[in-house]
Design an enzyme around this catalytic site. Structure first.
Site, PDB file in Angstrom:
ATOM      1  N   CYS A 153       0.864  -1.178   0.000  1.00  0.00           N
ATOM      2  CA  CYS A 153       0.000   0.000   0.000  1.00  0.00           C
ATOM      3  C   CYS A 153       0.902   1.230   0.000  1.00  0.00           C
ATOM      4  O   CYS A 153       2.019   1.180  -0.503  1.00  0.00           O
ATOM      5  CB  CYS A 153      -0.948  -0.019   1.193  1.00  0.00           C
ATOM      6  SG  CYS A 153      -0.119  -0.144   2.789  1.00  0.00           S
TER       7      CYS A 153
ATOM      8  N   HIS B  29      17.760 -15.844  33.417  1.00  0.00           N
ATOM      9  CA  HIS B  29      17.974 -16.809  32.332  1.00  0.00           C
ATOM     10  C   HIS B  29      19.150 -16.317  31.483  1.00  0.00           C
ATOM     11  O   HIS B  29      19.028 -15.349  30.732  1.00  0.00           O
ATOM     12  CB  HIS B  29      16.705 -16.919  31.475  1.00  0.00           C
ATOM     13  CG  HIS B  29      16.698 -18.062  30.521  1.00  0.00           C
ATOM     14  ND1 HIS B  29      17.457 -18.094  29.381  1.00  0.00           N
ATOM     15  CD2 HIS B  29      16.023 -19.243  30.562  1.00  0.00           C
ATOM     16  CE1 HIS B  29      17.236 -19.224  28.724  1.00  0.00           C
ATOM     17  NE2 HIS B  29      16.360 -19.949  29.433  1.00  0.00           N
TER      18      HIS B  29
END
Length: 621
Positions: free
Chosen positions: A26, A543
């Site tokens: 677009c 982590h």
């Protein structure tokens, strides 16, 4: 920009050409249909210079480029064979709503330039007439007028072409069907039958006396029907005469059923929608423009705003004007521009000021993606301001029933599309409504917006000063490095905050220290992650790296055991940053509050370099 290199990178990062089933674009974004969205490296795409953002919504994977999108699209089409890949028969597992949104978007996106050009030509004519530069009787007016009318009158043929691509059927046969609906002989027969009070029939079947010029839905439904008839015609046609029999069967069956059944159904639906909107306008004409004005930024972000475009076009075709979709979008678009311009004025960062000013100007002119993705969504407060401004402006336009007569991309440049009827009142009210939207969003953003670092620091300081009666916990940095938002972690479990809220650190040193006073709840066998719990019940996980579980403990040394009591600064784990990177793993380390839902606020300071022991998170009960 090197468009060819950029195009090659985008194709690679969306999973390669084999992962692309189709591609359109677009005004500002590439719209991919991918076989598997998970194969696209979204984070890497976002990092590419020239990419404003990525949105995987409405059944499409959308890469927001900006005004350079046509050049990028051209290069992608040049280096790929997507004309063939778009005909893939891969199973489509998307939800029905996603399929509908993708279909509407795919059909209307390619024809928007023609509709926009026609609307702008009509707007130019309105200006010339308003200033008495030409008259409606002049040949200049008549020529420019039929030039503009061409896109609207032959809209069924334009839609037939794009619908055929979307439904994967023969484009030229589809355009022929559009031509059938508009053929002068058919139009004359319908007019004559109406005048004489008679009927039209083919093989004894009645043909509805409908006019299909400028219509939207009938041809889309007819081409959709054709996409099922064509394969049947191919299957039953003998090989020796298939070249002749296949198009004959397809055209004859689809054409007759289109005129007798499908076309009238589409015409009736369009007419009922127009009547319903007219009834809604009489009862609460202010409601829908207000909602459209407020919600369009969210619809654009998800790609669902294309579902509104046909309604606006249908309104103008059936009623002669649109009072709900285009006025609401006008308020929304210019409000987004107003918010971005406020950021340009208030921000102290040169880069942000430049981006916000150019994006703001583009938005008030009618193209909002640079402002939406580059500024408003990015900083949120401008988005809230744009929603407020769009709602207020939409309410004003709705209350006064402002009519849009010719369409175009809603913005200041298409304000002349509100010139029509017997007076200039719609044009004047459109100017006032647009001004209200810009001013309200601009002022709201001036009040709400602060540069990110300033806003975070003020938020933390105010929380510390005003919430003295609330239990507040401070989390220290467990390691040294660059603190970033969890959104930068290339793993949706962390970036989407599925495990909880927190922060991530890109380590420069391979040592993890305890950020709290508490207990070691769990140490994973692979040593890459550790879970802690403080004395007040806060639970967290550190982590180290992504997918480092695959290292099976290599390059990690753990200095505590499960159940150990730890204090802030206690060494928990050391790891070899260099060797882990050499193994091909990302060392970014998420620090996540796994019981985030138990707390009212979790405030993190990111986008800065931190040393272990510095405050990085404030948690409020």
């Amino acid at each position: 920009m090197n468009y060819k290199k950029f195009a090659e990178d985008i194709v690679t990062l969306v999973g390669g050409e084999n992962n692309i089933t189709s591609l359109t674009h677009c005004a500002t974004r590439l719209r991919f249909n991918l076989k598997d969205n998970n194969k696209a490296n979204t984070e890497e795409i976002k990092k590419r210079k020239g990419v404003m953002g990525v949105a995987a919504k409405g059944g499409q994977y959308q890469v927001i480029i900006g005004s350079d999108v046509a050049n990028v699209y051209k290069e992608i089409m040049a280096i790929t064979n997507l004309e063939d890949s778009s005909k893939s028969n891969e199973k489509d597992d998307r939800k029905p709503l996603a399929k509908v949104i993708d279909t509407v978007s795919g059909i209307f996106t390619p024809i928007l330039p023609a509709i926009t050009a026609a609307g702008m030509l009509k707007a130019v004519l309105s200006v010339l007439i308003a200033f008495n530069l030409i008259t409606k009787e002049s040949q200049t007016y008549q020529v420019i007028n039929f030039m503009a009318d061409a896109a609207f009158y032959f809209l069924p043929i334009l839609l037939a072409s794009s619908a055929a691509k979307k439904f994967k059927t023969n484009q030229y046969m589809a355009m022929m069907l559009g031509g059938i609906l508009l053929h002068p002989s058919f139009v004359s027969m319908v007019d004559a039958a109406k005048e004489a009070g008679t009927s039209l029939k083919v093989f004894g079947l009645p043909i509805s006396l409908a006019s299909y010029s400028s219509s939207v839905l009938p041809i889309i439904l007819i081409v959709w029907f054709m996409s099922y008839i064509e394969p049947i015609a191919d299957k039953i046609s003998p090989k020796a005469i298939k070249f002749f029999s296949k198009p004959l069967i397809t055209a004859l069956i689809t054409g007759i059923i289109g005129l007798v059944v499908i076309g009238p159904i589409g015409y009736l639906i369009s007419d009922k929608v127009g009547s319903a909107i007219k009834a809604l306008e009489a009862v609460a004409g202010w409601l829908v423009p207000t909602l459209v004005g407020a919600l369009t930024p969210l619809l654009v972000a998800t790609g669902t705003h294309y579902g509104l475009v046909p309604i606006g076009i249908n309104n103008r075709m059936t009623l002669g004007y649109d009072t709900i979709i285009y006025p609401g979008m006008l308020a929304s678009n210019v409000a987004q521009g107003g918010a971005a311009l406020a950021v340009a004025l208030k921000s102290k960062k040169t880069e942000i000021k430049q981006l916000a000013s150019s994006a703001g100007i583009t938005a008030v002119c009618g193209i909002t993606e640079p402002a939406l993705y580059g500024i408003n969504i990015r900083f949120r407060k401008p988005l809230y301001s744009a929603i407020i401004g769009g709602a207020v402006g939409g309410l004003f336009l709705g209350i006064f029933g402002v009519r849009n007569y010719t369409g175009g991309s809603p913005g200041l440049l298409t304000l002349p599309s509100y010139i029509g009827g017997n007076s200039m009142s719609d044009f004047i009210y459109a100017i006032i409504g647009a001004t209200i939207s810009i001013v309200v969003s601009f002022v709201a953003c001036l009040v709400l917006y602060k540069d990110e670092e300033e806003a975070v620091e003020e938020n933390l300081n105010s929380q510390e000063k005003t919430i003295k009666s609330v239990n507040m916990t401070t989390i220290k940095a467990p390691l040294t490095g660059a603190a970033v938002s969890l959104k930068n972690v290339n793993d949706p479990v962390f970036s989407d905050e599925i495990m909880g809220k927190g922060i991530a650190i890109i380590p420069t040193e391979g040592k993890v220290f305890s950020p709290i006073n508490g207990t070691v709840e769990k140490i994973y066998d692979t040593k890459h992650a550790i879970a802690l719990k403080d004395d007040n019940g806060l639970e967290m996980m550190i982590h180290i790296g992504l997918d480092t579980v695959k290292l099976e403990g290599k390059h990690f040394n753990v200095h505590v055991n499960k159940g150990d009591k730890v204090t802030v600064g206690k060494l928990l784990v050391d790891f070899d940053v260099k060797k882990i990177k050499e193994e091909g793993y990302d060392t970014i380390t998420p620090i996540v509050i796994t019981n985030s839902r138990e707390f009212s606020e979790i405030l993190a300071i990111d986008d800065k370099t931190v040393k272990y022991g510095e405050d990085i998170i404030k948690i409020i009960k």
